[in-house]
Design a protein around this motif. Structure first.
Motif, mmCIF file in Angstrom:
data_model
loop_
_atom_site.group_PDB
_atom_site.id
_atom_site.type_symbol
_atom_site.label_atom_id
_atom_site.label_comp_id
_atom_site.label_asym_id
_atom_site.label_seq_id
_atom_site.Cartn_x
_atom_site.Cartn_y
_atom_site.Cartn_z
ATOM 1 N N PHE A 151 0.838 -1.206 0.000
ATOM 2 C CA PHE A 151 0.000 0.000 0.000
ATOM 3 C C PHE A 151 0.867 1.248 0.000
ATOM 4 O O PHE A 151 0.575 2.217 -0.696
ATOM 5 N N ARG A 152 1.950 1.233 0.808
ATOM 6 C CA ARG A 152 2.826 2.401 0.896
ATOM 7 C C ARG A 152 3.512 2.681 -0.435
ATOM 8 O O ARG A 152 3.728 3.839 -0.792
ATOM 9 N N SER A 153 3.854 1.630 -1.188
ATOM 10 C CA SER A 153 4.475 1.818 -2.496
ATOM 11 C C SER A 153 3.520 2.522 -3.445
ATOM 12 O O SER A 153 3.906 3.473 -4.138
ATOM 13 N N SER A 154 2.280 2.073 -3.482
ATOM 14 C CA SER A 154 1.278 2.678 -4.358
ATOM 15 C C SER A 154 0.960 4.105 -3.931
ATOM 16 O O SER A 154 0.780 4.991 -4.776
ATOM 17 N N LEU A 155 0.928 4.337 -2.629
ATOM 18 C CA LEU A 155 0.645 5.678 -2.120
ATOM 19 C C LEU A 155 1.762 6.650 -2.493
ATOM 20 O O LEU A 155 1.503 7.782 -2.933
ATOM 21 N N TYR A 156 3.003 6.216 -2.321
ATOM 22 C CA TYR A 156 4.149 7.056 -2.665
ATOM 23 C C TYR A 156 4.171 7.366 -4.158
ATOM 24 O O TYR A 156 4.406 8.505 -4.574
ATOM 25 N N PHE A 157 3.892 6.362 -4.980
ATOM 26 C CA PHE A 157 3.840 6.568 -6.417
ATOM 27 C C PHE A 157 2.738 7.557 -6.791
ATOM 28 O O PHE A 157 2.954 8.474 -7.606
ATOM 29 N N SER A 158 1.568 7.408 -6.206
ATOM 30 C CA SER A 158 0.448 8.303 -6.506
ATOM 31 C C SER A 158 0.780 9.744 -6.120
ATOM 32 O O SER A 158 0.449 10.685 -6.850
ATOM 33 N N TYR A 159 1.456 9.900 -4.976
ATOM 34 C CA TYR A 159 1.847 11.244 -4.534
ATOM 35 C C TYR A 159 2.786 11.899 -5.533
ATOM 36 O O TYR A 159 2.595 13.051 -5.930
ATOM 37 N N ARG A 160 3.784 11.141 -5.983
ATOM 38 C CA ARG A 160 4.759 11.712 -6.911
ATOM 39 C C ARG A 160 4.182 11.916 -8.311
ATOM 40 O O ARG A 160 4.452 12.917 -8.967
ATOM 41 N N PHE A 161 3.390 10.957 -8.761
ATOM 42 C CA PHE A 161 2.900 10.993 -10.139
ATOM 43 C C PHE A 161 1.790 12.026 -10.333
ATOM 44 O O PHE A 161 1.766 12.747 -11.336
ATOM 45 N N PHE A 162 0.866 12.100 -9.356
ATOM 46 C CA PHE A 162 -0.309 12.956 -9.543
ATOM 47 C C PHE A 162 -0.221 14.304 -8.829
ATOM 48 O O PHE A 162 -0.899 15.242 -9.223
ATOM 49 N N ILE A 163 0.605 14.400 -7.773
ATOM 50 C CA ILE A 163 0.655 15.639 -6.994
ATOM 51 C C ILE A 163 1.913 16.447 -7.286
ATOM 52 O O ILE A 163 1.833 17.618 -7.676
ATOM 53 N N THR A 164 3.103 15.836 -7.094
ATOM 54 C CA THR A 164 4.332 16.616 -7.299
ATOM 55 C C THR A 164 4.657 16.811 -8.785
ATOM 56 O O THR A 164 5.103 17.875 -9.186
ATOM 57 N N GLN A 165 4.419 15.792 -9.586
ATOM 58 C CA GLN A 165 4.755 15.899 -11.013
ATOM 59 C C GLN A 165 3.551 16.279 -11.864
ATOM 60 O O GLN A 165 3.692 16.919 -12.891
ATOM 61 N N ARG A 166 2.363 15.869 -11.447
ATOM 62 C CA ARG A 166 1.096 16.207 -12.120
ATOM 63 C C ARG A 166 1.125 15.870 -13.607
ATOM 64 O O ARG A 166 0.744 16.669 -14.462
ATOM 65 N N LEU A 167 1.609 14.666 -13.904
ATOM 66 C CA LEU A 167 1.604 14.110 -15.266
ATOM 67 C C LEU A 167 2.423 14.951 -16.249
ATOM 68 O O LEU A 167 2.242 14.842 -17.461
ATOM 69 N N ARG A 168 3.336 15.771 -15.742
ATOM 70 C CA ARG A 168 4.139 16.620 -16.620
ATOM 71 C C ARG A 168 5.498 15.980 -16.895
ATOM 72 O O ARG A 168 5.882 15.013 -16.272
ATOM 73 N N GLY A 169 6.210 16.554 -17.837
ATOM 74 C CA GLY A 169 7.591 16.164 -18.100
ATOM 75 C C GLY A 169 7.779 15.194 -19.246
ATOM 76 O O GLY A 169 8.914 14.833 -19.556
ATOM 77 N N GLY A 170 6.688 14.729 -19.858
ATOM 78 C CA GLY A 170 6.843 13.832 -20.994
ATOM 79 C C GLY A 170 7.021 12.387 -20.579
ATOM 80 O O GLY A 170 7.024 12.036 -19.399
ATOM 81 N N ILE A 171 7.221 11.533 -21.570
ATOM 82 C CA ILE A 171 7.293 10.092 -21.346
ATOM 83 C C ILE A 171 8.494 9.694 -20.501
ATOM 84 O O ILE A 171 8.413 8.784 -19.677
ATOM 85 N N SER A 172 9.636 10.388 -20.669
ATOM 86 C CA SER A 172 10.838 10.043 -19.889
ATOM 87 C C SER A 172 10.613 10.268 -18.402
ATOM 88 O O SER A 172 10.954 9.418 -17.570
ATOM 89 N N ALA A 173 10.016 11.409 -18.059
ATOM 90 C CA ALA A 173 9.772 11.726 -16.651
ATOM 91 C C ALA A 173 8.750 10.770 -16.045
ATOM 92 O O ALA A 173 8.901 10.321 -14.902
ATOM 93 N N GLN A 174 7.723 10.430 -16.804
ATOM 94 C CA GLN A 174 6.696 9.535 -16.293
ATOM 95 C C GLN A 174 7.234 8.110 -16.117
ATOM 96 O O GLN A 174 6.912 7.427 -15.144
ATOM 97 N N LEU A 175 8.065 7.674 -17.057
ATOM 98 C CA LEU A 175 8.677 6.352 -16.934
ATOM 99 C C LEU A 175 9.618 6.300 -15.733
ATOM 100 O O LEU A 175 9.687 5.286 -15.026
#
Length: 228
Positions: A151-175
């Motif tokens: 659960f903590r892994s998914s939570l940390y990923f969601s925080y970084r992907f949707f809050i701090t990065q907000r789907l920005r930066g292109g495919i390299s950043a998202q990967l």
């Protein structure tokens, strides 16, 4: 241990130590200015200095990321020591002796993504060992490991992907976020879980092969239940 040994045996004659990993470089075209800044620091009480570290992944600078120009201590006097942690070791210093310098370090792995993933699998093993051996952890790390596994892994990923990065930066950043904050953390949790399961199997094997005949049937039953 290697870093501390180096500081104890080969760095005592120097004013400062600059730590760089093999895939890092100083992003500056003015080394003279960098030197002059350090000279000014040598006349002050600042003995631990943070620089700004950024990441390049698959040739792209990860600007839309919490890792962009993140402050990390990389310049310090040789009387300092690192925490005895298997991975992600930290310098031990006091807040009043710390300052920040306007200098950027770029972390750029020029190897293939396969080698990058293999390296992080090795890191995951060390991270799991550090957790299981109750090695040094910051308050943030302790709070993270207090959460349920996976659960903590998914939570940390969601925080970084949707809050701090907000789907920005292109495919390299998202990967990068998927690999570094989800896959890597999931593997760490798996390593921790795998060790727990192997201990249960060892206990069951001890019960199954006990030579005390008076309790053989009971121990076999307990062993089967443990395996299940």
């Amino acid at each position: 241990e290697q870093l501390n040994w180096l500081l104890e045996n080969h760095a005592t004659e120097y004013d400062y130590v600059l730590r760089l990993d093999a895939d890092e470089y100083i992003n500056s075209s003015k080394p003279k200015k960098f030197r002059e800044t350090l000279v000014k620091f040598s006349d002050s009480n600042f003995r631990a200095i943070s620089v700004q570290r950024s990441y390049k992944f698959l040739g792209s600078l990860l600007q839309d990321s919490e890792f962009y120009k993140r402050n990390v201590v990389r310049i310090f006097t040789p009387d300092h020591r690192f925490t005895n942690r298997l991975t992600d070791e930290k310098l031990i210093y006091k807040d009043h002796e710390h300052s920040i310098i306007d200098l950027e370090i770029i972390d750029e792995n020029l190897k293939s993504i396969e080698s990058w993933l293999i390296k992080h699998v090795k890191y995951s093993i060390l991270e799991a060992k550090n957790f299981k051996s109750k090695g040094p952890m910051s308050r943030v790390q302790k709070a993270y490991y207090f959460l349920p596994k996976y659960f903590r892994s998914s939570l940390y990923f969601s925080y970084r992907f949707f809050i701090t990065q907000r789907l920005r930066g292109g495919i390299s950043a998202q990967l990068f976020v998927v690999c570094q904050s989800l896959l890597y953390r999931l593997i760490v949790d798996y390593q921790i879980t795998e060790d727990f399961l192997s201990k249960k199997t060892q206990i069951s094997n001890c019960l199954l092969y006990t030579s005390d005949s008076a309790y053989d049937s009971l121990r076999v039953e307990l062993g089967v239940r443990l395996i299940i």
